[in-house]
Scaffold this active site. Sequence first.
Site, PDB file in Angstrom:
ATOM      1  N   ALA A  80      93.215  61.613 111.276  1.00  0.00           N
ATOM      2  CA  ALA A  80      93.657  62.873 110.678  1.00  0.00           C
ATOM      3  C   ALA A  80      92.533  63.737 110.121  1.00  0.00           C
ATOM      4  O   ALA A  80      92.808  64.779 109.528  1.00  0.00           O
ATOM      5  CB  ALA A  80      94.661  62.579 109.567  1.00  0.00           C
ATOM      6  N   TYR A  96      89.452  54.680 129.576  1.00  0.00           N
ATOM      7  CA  TYR A  96      90.354  55.629 128.921  1.00  0.00           C
ATOM      8  C   TYR A  96      91.647  55.748 129.716  1.00  0.00           C
ATOM      9  O   TYR A  96      92.749  55.652 129.165  1.00  0.00           O
ATOM     10  CB  TYR A  96      89.664  56.983 128.801  1.00  0.00           C
ATOM     11  CG  TYR A  96      90.417  57.996 127.970  1.00  0.00           C
ATOM     12  CD1 TYR A  96      90.483  57.873 126.590  1.00  0.00           C
ATOM     13  CD2 TYR A  96      91.049  59.080 128.566  1.00  0.00           C
ATOM     14  CE1 TYR A  96      91.160  58.807 125.812  1.00  0.00           C
ATOM     15  CE2 TYR A  96      91.725  60.017 127.804  1.00  0.00           C
ATOM     16  CZ  TYR A  96      91.783  59.877 126.425  1.00  0.00           C
ATOM     17  OH  TYR A  96      92.463  60.806 125.670  1.00  0.00           O
ATOM     18  N   LYS A 130      95.200  54.444 128.227  1.00  0.00           N
ATOM     19  CA  LYS A 130      96.207  55.473 127.946  1.00  0.00           C
ATOM     20  C   LYS A 130      97.451  55.276 128.806  1.00  0.00           C
ATOM     21  O   LYS A 130      98.574  55.546 128.359  1.00  0.00           O
ATOM     22  CB  LYS A 130      95.615  56.861 128.141  1.00  0.00           C
ATOM     23  CG  LYS A 130      94.650  57.276 127.033  1.00  0.00           C
ATOM     24  CD  LYS A 130      95.334  57.313 125.678  1.00  0.00           C
ATOM     25  CE  LYS A 130      94.422  57.723 124.553  1.00  0.00           C
ATOM     26  NZ  LYS A 130      95.098  57.755 123.231  1.00  0.00           N
TER      27      LYS A 130
END
Length: 254
Positions: A15, A153, A157
């Site tokens: 965040a 990746y 994913k």
Amino acid sequence: MDLQLEGRVAIVTGASRGIGRAIAIALAGEGVKLALVARNRGGLETVAAELEGQAPLLIDQDLSTPDSDQLVVDRVMLQYQRLDILVNNTGASLGGGFEATSSADLERSFAMNVEVPFRLAKRALPFMQAAEYGRIVMLTSIYGREAGGKIPYNASKAAEISLTKALGREVAATGVTVNSVAPGSIRYPGGSWDRRVLADPEGMERWISRELPLGRFGRAEEVAAVVTFLCSPLASLVNGACLVVDGGQGHSNM
């Protein structure tokens, strides 16, 4: 439109900048109480200062460490006594093509992109199910759905999207939905696409013209808007889905 999120409690990981920051701001705008998680305390404090009228719980934690999931969820429950929303935004992009990718790259990618979301969901779910309301959103990628990008990746994913579907089906009857959002190329200050544009503006202009139908990068706020909707009661029939937010960049028909 009132998304009926006032007073809900959300964890947002990763965040401190970029998409995670935009999600935090969007949720706060709907009256959601926030627990913001990232390794960078300074970044978290900067984001917190942007949230008018709210003092979010800041948790500077490396989520790859043992028991970090329990630490995060325990702190949220101590602070708010409830947990309604989990946004799994933390991730890793390592390695490259086959020759450039090590086994360590692959293991680290799966640890951050699959294991961390899995562990956090496992900790959060009992509280959501007890309340008969919960929203879990995974930030994946269009490259979890098609070829392109880095091998670790892509593979991790794709696994995260599969995890989303399986978990969503398993918990649907308990009042919890699980969905993923697959962004395309998103530019924000300090991000990888921003660095590429600054390093090679002419080359990136050609790439944008060739690869991005809208003629521009996506914005973090555009991803955050979709995530915020999925967190709301209004998205009650959306479950196990992967929503693409890429302006038509991807080539998958699904």
